[in-house]
Write a protein that holds these residues in place. Sequence first.
Motif, PDB file in Angstrom:
ATOM      1  N   MET A   1       0.855  -1.199   0.000  1.00  0.00           N
ATOM      2  CA  MET A   1       0.000   0.000   0.000  1.00  0.00           C
ATOM      3  C   MET A   1       0.885   1.240   0.000  1.00  0.00           C
ATOM      4  O   MET A   1       1.784   1.372   0.821  1.00  0.00           O
ATOM      5  N   SER A   2       0.671   2.149  -0.933  1.00  0.00           N
ATOM      6  CA  SER A   2       1.498   3.343  -1.066  1.00  0.00           C
ATOM      7  C   SER A   2       0.668   4.591  -0.827  1.00  0.00           C
ATOM      8  O   SER A   2      -0.551   4.607  -1.012  1.00  0.00           O
ATOM      9  N   PHE A   3       1.380   5.666  -0.429  1.00  0.00           N
ATOM     10  CA  PHE A   3       0.701   6.934  -0.177  1.00  0.00           C
ATOM     11  C   PHE A   3       0.360   7.642  -1.474  1.00  0.00           C
ATOM     12  O   PHE A   3       1.076   7.529  -2.473  1.00  0.00           O
ATOM     13  N   MET A   4      -0.704   8.385  -1.418  1.00  0.00           N
ATOM     14  CA  MET A   4      -1.246   9.044  -2.602  1.00  0.00           C
ATOM     15  C   MET A   4      -0.388  10.250  -2.985  1.00  0.00           C
ATOM     16  O   MET A   4       0.031  11.032  -2.124  1.00  0.00           O
ATOM     17  N   GLY A  56       4.567  17.468  -3.006  1.00  0.00           N
ATOM     18  CA  GLY A  56       5.951  17.163  -3.335  1.00  0.00           C
ATOM     19  C   GLY A  56       6.335  15.707  -3.153  1.00  0.00           C
ATOM     20  O   GLY A  56       7.489  15.348  -3.337  1.00  0.00           O
ATOM     21  N   ILE A  57       5.384  14.819  -2.758  1.00  0.00           N
ATOM     22  CA  ILE A  57       5.734  13.403  -2.624  1.00  0.00           C
ATOM     23  C   ILE A  57       6.019  12.835  -4.013  1.00  0.00           C
ATOM     24  O   ILE A  57       5.241  13.017  -4.948  1.00  0.00           O
ATOM     25  N   HIS A  58       7.077  12.122  -4.131  1.00  0.00           N
ATOM     26  CA  HIS A  58       7.500  11.623  -5.443  1.00  0.00           C
ATOM     27  C   HIS A  58       7.742  10.122  -5.343  1.00  0.00           C
ATOM     28  O   HIS A  58       8.336   9.643  -4.373  1.00  0.00           O
ATOM     29  N   HIS A  59       7.243   9.391  -6.310  1.00  0.00           N
ATOM     30  CA  HIS A  59       7.397   7.941  -6.343  1.00  0.00           C
ATOM     31  C   HIS A  59       8.182   7.563  -7.601  1.00  0.00           C
ATOM     32  O   HIS A  59       7.586   7.271  -8.646  1.00  0.00           O
ATOM     33  N   THR A  67      -5.418   3.294  -8.050  1.00  0.00           N
ATOM     34  CA  THR A  67      -6.639   3.517  -7.271  1.00  0.00           C
ATOM     35  C   THR A  67      -6.482   3.033  -5.841  1.00  0.00           C
ATOM     36  O   THR A  67      -7.304   3.371  -4.986  1.00  0.00           O
ATOM     37  N   ARG A  68      -5.453   2.270  -5.569  1.00  0.00           N
ATOM     38  CA  ARG A  68      -5.238   1.734  -4.227  1.00  0.00           C
ATOM     39  C   ARG A  68      -4.339   2.631  -3.375  1.00  0.00           C
ATOM     40  O   ARG A  68      -4.026   2.282  -2.237  1.00  0.00           O
ATOM     41  N   GLU A  69      -3.915   3.746  -3.905  1.00  0.00           N
ATOM     42  CA  GLU A  69      -3.111   4.664  -3.100  1.00  0.00           C
ATOM     43  C   GLU A  69      -3.996   5.293  -2.018  1.00  0.00           C
ATOM     44  O   GLU A  69      -5.190   5.521  -2.234  1.00  0.00           O
ATOM     45  N   THR A  76      -9.020   6.149   0.750  1.00  0.00           N
ATOM     46  CA  THR A  76      -8.793   5.941  -0.676  1.00  0.00           C
ATOM     47  C   THR A  76      -9.346   7.116  -1.479  1.00  0.00           C
ATOM     48  O   THR A  76      -9.948   8.047  -0.930  1.00  0.00           O
ATOM     49  N   LEU A  77      -9.149   7.020  -2.778  1.00  0.00           N
ATOM     50  CA  LEU A  77      -9.712   8.037  -3.669  1.00  0.00           C
ATOM     51  C   LEU A  77     -11.221   8.109  -3.537  1.00  0.00           C
ATOM     52  O   LEU A  77     -11.819   9.188  -3.611  1.00  0.00           O
ATOM     53  N   LEU A  78     -11.836   6.954  -3.323  1.00  0.00           N
ATOM     54  CA  LEU A  78     -13.295   6.928  -3.215  1.00  0.00           C
ATOM     55  C   LEU A  78     -13.763   7.613  -1.927  1.00  0.00           C
ATOM     56  O   LEU A  78     -14.812   8.265  -1.906  1.00  0.00           O
TER      57      LEU A  78
END
Length: 632
Positions: A1-4, A56-59, A67-69, A76-78
Amino acid sequence: MSFMCSKLYIAAFEGRTEDVIRLLITGSGHTHTTTAATNGRSSLAATPNVPTSFSGIHHPGRPSCSTREVTAERSTLLHIAAGQGHCDLIADLCLRDSALLCSANSSLDTPLHAAARSGHADAVDAIVRLARYSGVEEDTLRETILGGRNGDGDTALHLAARHGHGEAVDALIRLAPELAADVNGAAVSPLYLAVMSGSARAVEAIVGYDGASAAGPMSQNALHAAVLQRSELVSLLLGWRPALATETDRNQSSPLHFASSDGDCSIIEEILTHAPHSAYMQDSDGLSALHAAALMGNRPAVKSLLQFCPATADIRDNHGRSFLHAASLRGHSSIVSHVIKNLVLEHLLNKQDRTGNTALHLAVKAGEYNVVSKLLSSGKVQVHIMNNAGHTPSDLIENSSAFSSMVRLAVNLYVYGALFRPQRQDHIKEWAGQDIVKWRVAASKNLAIVSTLVATVAFSAAFNVPGSYGSDGKANLNGNPMYNAFLVLDAAAVTTAVVATILLLVHGRASRPHRIWFGFILSIHFLWLSVLSMMLGFFTAIAATSDKKPTLTAMSRLIYQGVYILIVLLTCLIMPGSLRGVLSFVFGRQQHLKRRLNRQYPFVVICAFNTLLFIVINTVALAAIEITSDVA
């Protein structure tokens, strides 16, 4: 699970569906740091309630967003789209990833919780419709989505009701009416929360379901809360379930207890209309709704309750006390007046509780002078009744902790011939409710400062006479009647102020203990005379130097009114009862009662006598101002 990533978060928060889709497909939010990224951060900073920690978060190394971020709260986005009510984005996300419908954040909130908390009824409908479209079984839909609970045990309906979102509540009740029967982790129902929010629409939507729960904290129901809100909510609840009026909380208090303590007569009358027998219900202390109204001094509420159910006047609590006992103990004289004027209630005036105390006993014990005065002046109260300890109301004066309260009660009870219990007079102990000696010492020091200042001002005025001096060293106004009056009054002010100072500082320390109080009281009279003389001297000085009659008349009226108001205020402050009562006490013929009072309360007679002396002195002073004004 990653941050958005920040751009995806902002796009979802603002409901920019096309940008969200582009980010999910191309991943430009991860790889580009051009102007678009800069614009994304600017938009983030300008958007309220959005954590700036995501900017500024960069992946690196990832081709696209997912959609799972999640956010820092695992939303979640939802969740974001539902919380903001973006129905188009909700539809797109659900079609891309239907698993988001059942996703829960760190608080165990689902997207439906987020939509309900924000009050987006259309988002609520969209989520449920899309869940069905996605093939979610009806049982799963009702248990996991509609009936899903967060960490506090709240369903989506609880959240919508708590925040007073009537449309969202209406939508949820329409989709799953059985939710109204659930309570959360604190055993509170959606209906109770809707009442607390004050939303009539939310309440109306929930009571449309017969099986709805009305449970609240501490075993209360929704009606307990409604009576302290609005009559509209009370009407809705009573029309839905009249039995709520007879349900009690943890302390056995009914909604009528709550309403009576608050005093809204319209609500009280509506409850009594639906459940008249609720007026007879008693709480764990044996208090009825009438007791509750009397304890709060709500006279209109007391009248309404007695009008609907007059027999409730005889209800007694666990101590055997009626509502009159309760009102007397709290000092609510308006309730006592109502009882005195009502022939049906007269029998309560001399009724005793389980310890034998009447309403008069309790009022004296509590030091409630106004209640005592009303009870005695009614002529219907027996002042010789003894309680189970053998004490009459007069014996309970000793419970007074304040000097003024003690004096007022003693004078008032004496005037109406209240007796003390029979006892050996050598067993009587002087009243020790207040440390009078310490008070006198502190007051003497403060009054000595005042008397010294008055003497100083008056002494200085003698050498700065009005009209000044002539070349021969004599006063220019010598021989003027007003000037001569000024000299007399100024000399009186100096003399009385000096005498007051000597009595306060010298005589008080050198005298024997039994003479100290005589000197202290005498010094107060001298100090007040010095103040009056100084004020009157000021007026005569103005009169001697003024040649304008209208100005002088206005000045005399102003001084007279000022002194008069001051005297009235001071008289009301120190007067131990009515003037008639004080005269009766000082010059009364009940010598045996006065001797008894002197033995236990030696300052009462002294206080009453000096009050009369104070009135006489001030009457003379006011007459002097009138005469001086006429002469001038």
